[in-house]
Design a protein around this motif. Structure first.
Motif, PDB file in Angstrom:
ATOM      1  N   ILE A   1      57.600 -18.349   5.090  1.00  0.00           N
ATOM      2  CA  ILE A   1      58.339 -19.494   5.608  1.00  0.00           C
ATOM      3  C   ILE A   1      59.709 -19.594   4.937  1.00  0.00           C
ATOM      4  O   ILE A   1      60.730 -19.833   5.598  1.00  0.00           O
ATOM      5  N   ALA A   2      59.741 -19.388   3.623  1.00  0.00           N
ATOM      6  CA  ALA A   2      61.018 -19.459   2.899  1.00  0.00           C
ATOM      7  C   ALA A   2      61.985 -18.417   3.432  1.00  0.00           C
ATOM      8  O   ALA A   2      63.180 -18.699   3.632  1.00  0.00           O
ATOM      9  N   GLY A   3      61.512 -17.206   3.662  1.00  0.00           N
ATOM     10  CA  GLY A   3      62.384 -16.160   4.177  1.00  0.00           C
ATOM     11  C   GLY A   3      62.885 -16.451   5.578  1.00  0.00           C
ATOM     12  O   GLY A   3      64.079 -16.296   5.871  1.00  0.00           O
ATOM     13  N   VAL A   4      61.979 -16.909   6.452  1.00  0.00           N
ATOM     14  CA  VAL A   4      62.360 -17.195   7.839  1.00  0.00           C
ATOM     15  C   VAL A   4      63.319 -18.376   7.901  1.00  0.00           C
ATOM     16  O   VAL A   4      64.321 -18.343   8.629  1.00  0.00           O
ATOM     17  N   GLU A   5      63.033 -19.426   7.143  1.00  0.00           N
ATOM     18  CA  GLU A   5      63.914 -20.596   7.156  1.00  0.00           C
ATOM     19  C   GLU A   5      65.297 -20.262   6.594  1.00  0.00           C
ATOM     20  O   GLU A   5      66.284 -20.914   6.938  1.00  0.00           O
ATOM     21  N   ALA A   6      65.362 -19.226   5.757  1.00  0.00           N
ATOM     22  CA  ALA A   6      66.651 -18.826   5.178  1.00  0.00           C
ATOM     23  C   ALA A   6      67.394 -17.834   6.061  1.00  0.00           C
ATOM     24  O   ALA A   6      68.485 -17.391   5.695  1.00  0.00           O
ATOM     25  N   GLY A   7      66.805 -17.466   7.197  1.00  0.00           N
ATOM     26  CA  GLY A   7      67.531 -16.633   8.142  1.00  0.00           C
ATOM     27  C   GLY A   7      66.988 -15.243   8.379  1.00  0.00           C
ATOM     28  O   GLY A   7      67.595 -14.465   9.132  1.00  0.00           O
ATOM     29  N   LEU A   8      65.857 -14.891   7.781  1.00  0.00           N
ATOM     30  CA  LEU A   8      65.270 -13.573   7.992  1.00  0.00           C
ATOM     31  C   LEU A   8      64.256 -13.614   9.131  1.00  0.00           C
ATOM     32  O   LEU A   8      63.811 -14.684   9.551  1.00  0.00           O
ATOM     33  N   ASP A   9      63.876 -12.434   9.607  1.00  0.00           N
ATOM     34  CA  ASP A   9      62.861 -12.307  10.651  1.00  0.00           C
ATOM     35  C   ASP A   9      61.579 -11.773  10.042  1.00  0.00           C
ATOM     36  O   ASP A   9      61.601 -10.889   9.176  1.00  0.00           O
ATOM     37  N   LEU A  10      60.445 -12.308  10.498  1.00  0.00           N
ATOM     38  CA  LEU A  10      59.146 -11.817  10.062  1.00  0.00           C
ATOM     39  C   LEU A  10      58.797 -10.596  10.908  1.00  0.00           C
ATOM     40  O   LEU A  10      58.558 -10.711  12.115  1.00  0.00           O
ATOM     41  N   LEU A  11      58.771  -9.431  10.278  1.00  0.00           N
ATOM     42  CA  LEU A  11      58.530  -8.180  10.999  1.00  0.00           C
ATOM     43  C   LEU A  11      57.066  -7.766  10.967  1.00  0.00           C
ATOM     44  O   LEU A  11      56.555  -7.199  11.931  1.00  0.00           O
ATOM     45  N   SER A  12      56.387  -8.030   9.845  1.00  0.00           N
ATOM     46  CA  SER A  12      54.986  -7.629   9.744  1.00  0.00           C
ATOM     47  C   SER A  12      54.336  -8.296   8.546  1.00  0.00           C
ATOM     48  O   SER A  12      54.979  -8.527   7.520  1.00  0.00           O
ATOM     49  N   TYR A  13      53.062  -8.607   8.698  1.00  0.00           N
ATOM     50  CA  TYR A  13      52.234  -9.073   7.576  1.00  0.00           C
ATOM     51  C   TYR A  13      50.837  -8.515   7.804  1.00  0.00           C
ATOM     52  O   TYR A  13      50.225  -8.744   8.859  1.00  0.00           O
ATOM     53  N   THR A  14      50.345  -7.760   6.845  1.00  0.00           N
ATOM     54  CA  THR A  14      49.030  -7.144   7.004  1.00  0.00           C
ATOM     55  C   THR A  14      48.473  -6.784   5.642  1.00  0.00           C
ATOM     56  O   THR A  14      49.103  -7.041   4.605  1.00  0.00           O
ATOM     57  N   SER A  15      47.288  -6.203   5.621  1.00  0.00           N
ATOM     58  CA  SER A  15      46.691  -5.766   4.363  1.00  0.00           C
ATOM     59  C   SER A  15      47.358  -4.477   3.889  1.00  0.00           C
ATOM     60  O   SER A  15      47.961  -3.737   4.670  1.00  0.00           O
ATOM     61  N   GLN A  16      47.224  -4.187   2.597  1.00  0.00           N
ATOM     62  CA  GLN A  16      47.801  -2.950   2.069  1.00  0.00           C
ATOM     63  C   GLN A  16      47.169  -1.742   2.729  1.00  0.00           C
ATOM     64  O   GLN A  16      47.858  -0.762   3.048  1.00  0.00           O
ATOM     65  N   ALA A  17      45.855  -1.789   2.949  1.00  0.00           N
ATOM     66  CA  ALA A  17      45.177  -0.656   3.578  1.00  0.00           C
ATOM     67  C   ALA A  17      45.757  -0.388   4.958  1.00  0.00           C
ATOM     68  O   ALA A  17      46.111   0.749   5.292  1.00  0.00           O
ATOM     69  N   SER A  18      45.853  -1.437   5.782  1.00  0.00           N
ATOM     70  CA  SER A  18      46.365  -1.264   7.137  1.00  0.00           C
ATOM     71  C   SER A  18      47.803  -0.776   7.122  1.00  0.00           C
ATOM     72  O   SER A  18      48.196   0.077   7.926  1.00  0.00           O
ATOM     73  N   PHE A  19      48.593  -1.305   6.196  1.00  0.00           N
ATOM     74  CA  PHE A  19      49.998  -0.911   6.128  1.00  0.00           C
ATOM     75  C   PHE A  19      50.135   0.565   5.757  1.00  0.00           C
ATOM     76  O   PHE A  19      50.831   1.327   6.437  1.00  0.00           O
ATOM     77  N   LEU A  20      49.482   0.983   4.682  1.00  0.00           N
ATOM     78  CA  LEU A  20      49.623   2.356   4.221  1.00  0.00           C
ATOM     79  C   LEU A  20      49.083   3.357   5.233  1.00  0.00           C
ATOM     80  O   LEU A  20      49.689   4.408   5.478  1.00  0.00           O
ATOM     81  N   LEU A  21      47.940   3.032   5.828  1.00  0.00           N
ATOM     82  CA  LEU A  21      47.363   3.944   6.813  1.00  0.00           C
ATOM     83  C   LEU A  21      48.218   3.996   8.074  1.00  0.00           C
ATOM     84  O   LEU A  21      48.372   5.060   8.688  1.00  0.00           O
ATOM     85  N   SER A  22      48.800   2.867   8.460  1.00  0.00           N
ATOM     86  CA  SER A  22      49.674   2.837   9.641  1.00  0.00           C
ATOM     87  C   SER A  22      50.974   3.597   9.399  1.00  0.00           C
ATOM     88  O   SER A  22      51.602   4.072  10.351  1.00  0.00           O
TER      89      SER A  22
END
Length: 406
Positions: A319-340
């Motif tokens: 929320i802090a990042g988005v409210e400051a002007g950034l876009d939320l690109l991805s949020y997931t587990s470390q396993a899913s991220f690394l394997l993806s």
């Protein structure tokens, strides 16, 4: 101020520190007691945590003891395997089509992650322009300089730059940022502070601070359904992390204004979204200390010689990042991220027929991705500044995205 009803100081069966280490801790305790006296007998827990971790020459991250690896207090993903850094290098390289070929790493530890990323680029002849490291610990910077001496792209910074375009990486950085402790009492929510203890068996104690309700309303607002939690419930809130994330956003936005190119920020840490963080049954919070590969909950045990951490509230950070002007690109587990992102493809570079190399690497992959190890507890948050995920990366991550849980 009200002293909490607490159990006696725990007798922890932990390794005995050296005489020099014990003397350093005693010096730091003296400084903390002086700081408490200078502030009317109590300081916020965040202030105590900051002193315990970052006091020059005496704080945990500012002293000279080994922090990471077999001889330290804990082991991070880069210390387990170079495959971790190689995979992150692949992710960053895909983003460099929209950003300058530059990386900024916060809190680079021993320099192992930087070494693995730079080695990956060196082996593939990828021209990385700069690898900036923001490091507050003089001892860790010295270790990094030794490990990275053959990479001229590396530049050390003592503070966050005002503007940056490229890829920001923070691996187990957010959990070491000081937190505020909150407790629900019969009279409402109270912030907790630290006072010197009169008990010779204890150095310090937690007490309630009588803040004005309007002064801590923004802290209580971080806790979902705060009024439904039981009396005596204790947990952490993360105002310093939120401020840090806003500063990172401002840095990336300023970089965009200067260069015309976007940026991204990749955070890997252990934590939960808010709805899972503040569960009624998690009534003692997530505060944890690490000393010589032993985990325990006492933040007052040998200040300066142990790490003090709390899990990350990824909802608050996002929320802090988005409210400051950034876009939320991805949020997931470390396993899913690394394997993806191709972790197993990096593993395939090692021939199965070479068991001396392949088996340790395969075991490391299991630890990085297993739900029983780091795979599920660790999460990955990717924020962007005027960039889009490449199609293949976006497709792979979309299958496991958990942004809806934030």
């Amino acid at each position: 101020m009200q002293k909490l009803n607490s159990t006696p100081h725990q007798k922890l069966a932990l390794p005995t520190p050296s005489a020099d280490a014990m003397q350093a801790s005693q010096q730091l305790q003296k400084l903390i007691r002086t700081e408490i006296a200078n502030h009317g007998g109590v300081i916020p827990f965040s202030h105590y945590m900051e002193m315990a971790l970052y006091t020059p020459r005496l704080g945990y991250y500012s002293g000279g003891s080994a922090k990471l690896g077999a001889d330290g207090d804990f082991t991070t993903a880069p210390e387990m395997s170079s495959l971790f850094g190689a995979t992150l290098a692949q992710v960053a390289q895909q983003l460099f089509t929209q950003t300058p070929a530059a990386i900024l790493e916060f809190g680079a530890g021993t320099g192992k992650l930087a070494f693995d990323i730079l080695s990956e680029y060196q082996d593939s002849n990828f021209p990385l322009n700069r690898y900036f490291i923001v490091e507050l610990s003089g001892e860790l910077r010295a270790r990094q300089e030794q490990r990275l001496k053959d990479f001229p792209q590396v530049v050390w910074l003592s503070e966050m730059p005002a503007a940056f375009s490229g890829v920001v990486i923070g691996n187990e950085v957010l959990d070491a940022i000081p937190i505020e402790l909150m407790m629900r009492t019969e009279h409402g929510w109270s912030r907790l502070g630290v006072a010197a203890s009169d008990d010779p068996a204890e150095s310090f104690k937690l007490i309630s601070l009588h803040d004005q309700a309007e002064d801590i309303a923004h802290l209580i607002a971080q806790i979902p359904e705060s009024e439904s939690l039981p009396i005596g419930y204790i947990s952490e809130v993360h105002p310093v992390e939120i401020g840090f994330m806003r500063s990172v956003a401002a840095m990336l936005l300023a970089g965009k204004a200067q260069s015309g190119l976007g940026g991204a920020a990749l955070w890997l840490d252990y934590g939960f979204p808010a709805q899972e963080y503040y569960l009624p049954q998690r009534d003692k919070g997530t505060l944890m200390c690490h000393y010589r590969h032993h985990a325990h909950p006492d933040p007052f045990y040998l200040p300066g010689l142990q790490d003090i951490t709390a899990h990350v509230d990824f909802t608050a950070i996002a929320i802090a990042g988005v409210e400051a002007g950034l876009d939320l690109l991805s949020y997931t587990s470390q396993a899913s991220f690394l394997l993806s992102c191709g972790l197993t493809d990096v593993l395939k570079r090692i021939p199965v027929e070479d068991p001396q190399r392949y088996l340790p690497a395969s075991n490391a992959v299991q630890k990085l991705t297993s739900p029983a190890e780091m795979g599920e507890l660790f999460k990955v948050l990717l924020l962007g500044c005027d960039i889009e995920l490449p199609i293949s990366l976006a497709h792979n991550l979309a299958r496991f995205d958990r942004s809806h849980k934030l």
